[in-house]
Design a protein around this motif. Sequence first.
Motif, PDB file in Angstrom:
ATOM      1  N   HIS A  73       0.826  -1.198   0.000  1.00  0.00           N
ATOM      2  CA  HIS A  73       0.000   0.000   0.000  1.00  0.00           C
ATOM      3  C   HIS A  73       0.863   1.253   0.000  1.00  0.00           C
ATOM      4  O   HIS A  73       2.027   1.220   0.397  1.00  0.00           O
ATOM      5  CB  HIS A  73      -0.941   0.026   1.215  1.00  0.00           C
ATOM      6  N   ASP A  87      -3.854   4.180  -3.115  1.00  0.00           N
ATOM      7  CA  ASP A  87      -3.674   2.960  -3.909  1.00  0.00           C
ATOM      8  C   ASP A  87      -4.574   2.928  -5.142  1.00  0.00           C
ATOM      9  O   ASP A  87      -4.143   2.491  -6.216  1.00  0.00           O
ATOM     10  CB  ASP A  87      -3.931   1.725  -3.038  1.00  0.00           C
ATOM     11  N   PRO A  93      -4.372   7.674   1.793  1.00  0.00           N
ATOM     12  CA  PRO A  93      -4.226   6.435   1.017  1.00  0.00           C
ATOM     13  C   PRO A  93      -4.492   6.711  -0.468  1.00  0.00           C
ATOM     14  O   PRO A  93      -5.495   7.330  -0.811  1.00  0.00           O
ATOM     15  CB  PRO A  93      -5.295   5.509   1.605  1.00  0.00           C
TER      16      PRO A  93
END
Length: 226
Positions: free
Chosen positions: A83, A92, A90
């Motif tokens: 990740h 991803d 985040p």
Amino acid sequence: MAEKARTGRLVVAVDGPSGSGKSTVSRRLATALDASYLDTGAMYRAVTWAVLRCGIDPQDAGAVAKAAEEVELTIGVDPAAPHFAADDVPVDQEIRGPEVTAAVSAVSAVPEVRRLMVNRQREVIAAAERIVVEGRDIGAVVAPDADLKVYLTASAEARAQRRSAEYAADVVATAADLARRDRLDSTRTTSPLQQAPDAIVLDTTELGIDEVVHRLRELLDGPVAP
């Protein structure tokens, strides 16, 4: 190399163009070797995401370099769940989107960006006891002393078919985009896409993922049971 493949420090460098299968192969190989996994391309994509989030023109090398220096990347190296986060966000899914894909070659071509990322990549490699690293210049630039260097390739048609299936995209448009990225990545001045002189070339056009992993394990550890 067989004993090193089982225990002790180990660095495997997997290079190749988009659609050659290097991401899936590298993750599966890392799992089989009980090793960490680093997707260096995702690092450049995360920087590109940060550049676009700031409204910076990817062609503005100075501004891109400044953004790359300021962004804080969090890198997860578990092959079962790799990740990335940029400034604790985040990313991803976002870094695989069309906007990032269209801009990542330009951002990656900025020499200061590559210098920063290569230094960070080497830090990650140094901190890992065993690691499989994939990218475009790992064996030639990032980890020239890797225990195994592999350059994966495949026909343009096979690469386009794989990438279009992965992203549910049009094959013709995907082929054109891959050709564009190949041209940009191969001709940039700093750390272009390149095969290390001592890398083993493996054409994956007619091979499944399991077959490729099997062959790499043979290179590391001698013949393995099917």
